[in-house]
Design an enzyme around this catalytic site. Structure first.
Site, short mmCIF file in Angstrom:
data_model
loop_
_atom_site.label_atom_id
_atom_site.label_comp_id
_atom_site.label_asym_id
_atom_site.label_seq_id
_atom_site.Cartn_x
_atom_site.Cartn_y
_atom_site.Cartn_z
N ARG A 153 0.82 -1.22 0.00
CA ARG A 153 0.00 0.00 0.00
C ARG A 153 0.85 1.27 0.00
O ARG A 153 0.32 2.36 -0.16
CB ARG A 153 -0.92 0.00 1.21
N CYS A 154 2.15 1.13 0.16
CA CYS A 154 3.07 2.27 0.24
C CYS A 154 3.73 2.52 -1.11
O CYS A 154 4.34 1.62 -1.70
CB CYS A 154 4.13 1.98 1.30
N SER A 155 3.63 3.74 -1.61
CA SER A 155 4.21 4.05 -2.92
C SER A 155 5.72 3.90 -2.92
O SER A 155 6.31 3.43 -3.89
CB SER A 155 3.81 5.45 -3.37
#
Length: 114
Positions: A9-11
């Site tokens: 979920r983390c870019s």
């Protein structure tokens, strides 16, 4: 072997994954929110990073406030226990290669150990 501690979920974590895919060498991905690190693994990771637990804690997470981790009197062991019990507190992404590790903020940190 190269290992990526990853949160999809983390870019920044997705960027690190793409970087490793471009690198072309085999690596393993550990989604640390699904498979949290225990205290021993966190200690080993900190040694490879050459950082303290306070250096790898995400201080904007609600758990940070709820657990009052801003208290300067907390010991390294207490901070490590907090990370082990609340894996969202661990900064990301982290890449390990052999006896070195890097937090991928910026990605150049990862490039330096590859």
């Amino acid at each position: 072997m190269i290992t990526l501690y990853h949160n999809p979920r983390c870019s920044k974590s997705r960027d690190a994954l793409a970087l490793l895919e471009q690198h072309g060498k085999p690596f393993q991905v550990i989604e640390y929110l699904k498979t949290p690190l225990d205290e021993t693994a966190i200690r080993d990771l900190l040694l490879k990073l050459r950082l303290t637990a306070r250096d790898v804690i995400r201080n904007k997470e609600t758990e940070y406030q709820d657990l009052q981790l801003n208290n300067p009197n907390l010991t390294e062991s207490q901070l490590i226990a907090a990370i082990a019990g609340h894996p969202r507190l661990l900064e990301r992404p982290i890449v390990i290669k052999d006896d070195k590790a890097a937090i991928g903020r910026p990605l150049d940190n990862i490039i330096a150990i590859l």
